[in-house]
Design a protein around this motif. Structure first.
Motif, short mmCIF file in Angstrom:
data_model
loop_
_atom_site.label_atom_id
_atom_site.label_comp_id
_atom_site.label_asym_id
_atom_site.label_seq_id
_atom_site.Cartn_x
_atom_site.Cartn_y
_atom_site.Cartn_z
N ALA A 255 -28.93 -27.23 34.77
CA ALA A 255 -28.33 -26.61 33.59
C ALA A 255 -29.33 -26.62 32.44
N THR A 256 -29.50 -25.48 31.82
CA THR A 256 -30.50 -25.37 30.75
C THR A 256 -29.92 -24.93 29.42
N THR A 257 -28.87 -24.11 29.43
CA THR A 257 -28.43 -23.44 28.21
C THR A 257 -26.91 -23.49 28.08
N LEU A 258 -26.44 -23.80 26.86
CA LEU A 258 -25.03 -23.65 26.52
C LEU A 258 -24.90 -22.40 25.66
N PHE A 259 -23.84 -21.64 25.90
CA PHE A 259 -23.55 -20.45 25.09
C PHE A 259 -22.28 -20.71 24.28
N THR A 260 -22.38 -20.57 22.97
CA THR A 260 -21.26 -20.90 22.09
C THR A 260 -20.98 -19.78 21.12
N ASP A 261 -19.73 -19.78 20.60
CA ASP A 261 -19.40 -18.84 19.54
C ASP A 261 -19.70 -19.50 18.19
N PRO A 262 -19.56 -18.78 17.07
CA PRO A 262 -19.92 -19.35 15.77
C PRO A 262 -19.15 -20.62 15.40
N ALA A 263 -17.97 -20.82 15.98
CA ALA A 263 -17.18 -22.02 15.69
C ALA A 263 -17.56 -23.20 16.57
N GLY A 264 -18.48 -22.98 17.50
CA GLY A 264 -18.92 -24.06 18.37
C GLY A 264 -18.18 -24.13 19.70
N ARG A 265 -17.28 -23.20 19.97
CA ARG A 265 -16.59 -23.18 21.26
C ARG A 265 -17.58 -22.75 22.35
N VAL A 266 -17.60 -23.51 23.46
CA VAL A 266 -18.51 -23.22 24.55
C VAL A 266 -17.89 -22.17 25.46
N ALA A 267 -18.61 -21.06 25.63
CA ALA A 267 -18.14 -19.99 26.50
C ALA A 267 -18.64 -20.16 27.93
N GLY A 268 -19.77 -20.85 28.08
CA GLY A 268 -20.33 -21.04 29.41
C GLY A 268 -21.72 -21.62 29.34
N ILE A 269 -22.34 -21.69 30.48
CA ILE A 269 -23.68 -22.25 30.58
C ILE A 269 -24.55 -21.35 31.45
N ALA A 270 -25.83 -21.62 31.44
CA ALA A 270 -26.74 -21.01 32.41
C ALA A 270 -27.64 -22.10 32.95
N GLY A 271 -28.10 -21.87 34.16
CA GLY A 271 -29.01 -22.82 34.78
C GLY A 271 -29.83 -22.14 35.85
N THR A 272 -30.71 -22.90 36.45
CA THR A 272 -31.56 -22.37 37.50
C THR A 272 -31.36 -23.15 38.77
N ARG A 273 -31.57 -22.49 39.91
CA ARG A 273 -31.50 -23.13 41.21
C ARG A 273 -32.78 -22.79 41.97
N PRO A 274 -33.19 -23.63 42.90
CA PRO A 274 -34.44 -23.37 43.63
C PRO A 274 -34.45 -21.98 44.26
N GLY A 275 -35.50 -21.26 44.00
CA GLY A 275 -35.65 -19.95 44.61
C GLY A 275 -34.86 -18.84 43.96
N GLY A 276 -34.18 -19.14 42.83
CA GLY A 276 -33.37 -18.11 42.19
C GLY A 276 -33.66 -18.00 40.72
N GLY A 277 -33.10 -17.01 40.09
CA GLY A 277 -33.24 -16.83 38.66
C GLY A 277 -32.15 -17.55 37.91
N GLU A 278 -31.93 -17.12 36.68
CA GLU A 278 -30.91 -17.74 35.85
C GLU A 278 -29.52 -17.44 36.41
N GLU A 279 -28.67 -18.45 36.43
CA GLU A 279 -27.32 -18.31 36.97
C GLU A 279 -26.31 -18.72 35.90
N PRO A 280 -25.56 -17.77 35.33
CA PRO A 280 -24.59 -18.12 34.30
C PRO A 280 -23.21 -18.43 34.88
N ILE A 281 -22.50 -19.37 34.26
CA ILE A 281 -21.13 -19.72 34.68
C ILE A 281 -20.29 -19.85 33.41
#
Length: 472
Positions: A171-197
């Protein structure tokens, strides 16, 4: 901020995969959170950077302190949540948040019974020695007395509920709205690109920052050169994300050390070797502290000795008690434990001054008989005398895990400095501030797994409750 941790705006992001409750980290905290959230009806996804769940849990003895459990009652042990809370506060100089301490000490016992009844974890209590600072024998463990056994059983329980555990996911990145609510994350897995959830609630269960030397140098400078005995993945992701979000980071100097890691073998040696009447000496064959205060603060004390090491002296009776721990058996198998029929022979085998070690051993035995008082303040009265065969192990001090972290409320919600809670962000285990205060001496045995298991269940259940009513 680390090059691999970031907080970015959620605006414009889309998530092909989503979960009600998303959990970062599959150690004890994350797996317990996953079980609790799943049983509360949430769709749960766990992401884990390693190929197999392990974390700091797998490196521990897997012992969880809990009070007033049926396992204690079966062993004839009287205990209470109030007494447990008092022990925690006394060890930590009343620094921890009393509301969190009380919530944990009242809650962790039922959590262990739930894990036993619902998920088949066969807990029992360590009954043949006491841990420093505990007023009752309340350490609960599984048969092998290893953290790897604990995390394996929790993983099996999660798999039995078909909870997805995405391993190899960094996991590398948290995505949030201006109020700080987390909408999801992104991360990397071996052999793949960025994977958002995407998620409705996020639980940070990714432990502390002991593996990040820059953060250790900043917050715990006295341990920056200590052996790091924690998990390599403890790079401080949770506190870095929290800092970027404006969360409150507290007690950042708090940590658990250990003054009994076999050197150079790198194997944890149970503190039963001390609490049952053993003692530690330095290269001069002399004691240098009250060893019974606690293994956490003893780490820095051992590191301050010549060469940064010490020798723990005990006997065959104590070794028999220690063998209930697989780590100790492994230490014996690797030749870390030295044995002799007399103190003089033991000293020669260890390369210690025989006369000095003999004098130290004689002094300890006199103190056990009530003759004189220990200049370091340890009370040896009532401890059994050491007898042949005499045993010893060379040890060093180590940093096991950090205790500072994200401030939380009793629902495990992450807090800002003004006391307000983030809408859907939870923390447990080493990601959250512990109950040990700001010093190593505040660590009461088992505090790490107490917050992992206790807060893990709370965070998972509360995250599931939030996700069930959140239309986002």
């Amino acid at each position: 901020m680390s090059a691999v941790t970031a907080v970015l705006p959620a605006a414009g992001r889309s998530f092909e995969a989503e979960a009600d409750v998303l959990i970062i980290g599959a150690g004890a905290a994350g797996l317990v959170a996953a079980l609790a959230a799943s049983e509360a009806g949430a769709e749960v996804v766990v992401v884990e950077r390693d190929a197999l769940p392990s974390g700091s849990t797998a490196l521990s003895a897997g012992l969880i302190p809990a009070a007033a459990t049926r396992f204690q009652r079966a062993a004839g042990i009287e205990d209470s949540a109030e007494l447990f809370a008092a022990d925690i506060m006394a060890k930590a100089g009343n620094e921890p948040d009393p509301a969190i301490v009380w919530r944990l000490t009242a809650h962790v016992g039922p959590v262990l019974e739930w894990l036993a009844d619902r998920h088949g974890l066969p807990f029992d209590v360590v009954t043949n020695f006491s841990y420093p600072g505990h007023s009752a024998r309340r350490m609960h463990g599984l048969p092998k007395r290893t953290g790897s056994e604990l995390v394996d059983r929790l993983r099996e329980a999660a798999e039995a509920r078909d909870i997805p555990i995405l391993t190899g996911f960094r996991a590398t990145t948290l995505f949030t709205d201006p109020a700080g609510r987390v909408a999801g994350i992104a991360g990397t897995r071996p052999g793949g690109g960025e994977e958002p959830i995407g998620c409705r609630a996020l639980v940070l269960a990714c432990n502390g920052y002991g593996g990040n030397r820059a953060l250790v140098a900043k917050h715990i400078p006295e341990m920056v050169d200590a052996l790091w005995f924690g998990h390599s993945g403890n790079e401080g992701d949770a506190v870095l994300w929290g800092d970027a979000l404006g969360a409150d980071l507290v007690a950042m100097s708090g940590h658990q050390g250990h003054g009994s890691v076999a050197h150079p073998h790198g194997i944890l040696i149970t503190w039963a070797t001390i609490m049952e009447g053993g003692f530690q000496v330095n290269a001069r064959g002399e004691r240098f502290s009250d060893e019974s205060h606690g293994y956490s603060e003893q780490a820095a004390t051992v590191l301050a000795q010549p060469g940064g090491k010490a020798w723990t002296i005990f006997d065959g009776r104590i070794a028999a008690i220690a063998r209930q721990f697989e780590d100790f058996r492994n230490a014996e198998a690797q030749g870390a434990i030295v044995q002799a029929q007399d103190i003089a022979s033991l000293a020669r085998m260890l390369g210690l001054p025989p006369d000095a070690l003999a004098a130290t051993a004689a002094e300890v035995e006199a103190l056990k008989q009530g003759n004189g008082s220990d200049r370091f303040g340890r009370d040896f009265r009532g401890a059994q005398p050491l007898a042949a065969p005499f045993c010893a192990v060379a040890v060093t001090g180590a940093l096991f895990h950090t205790q500072g972290g994200l401030r939380i409320d009793p629902q495990a919600r992450v807090l800002r400095p003004d006391g307000s809670a983030f809408a859907n962000l939870f923390a447990c285990g080493g990601a959250a501030v512990g109950v040990s205060g700001r010093r190593a001496s505040g660590y009461l045995s088992g505090n790490g797994l107490l917050t992992a298991v206790g807060l893990g269940e709370i965070a998972g259940r509360e995250a599931a409750r939030l996700a069930s009513v959140d239309p986002a």
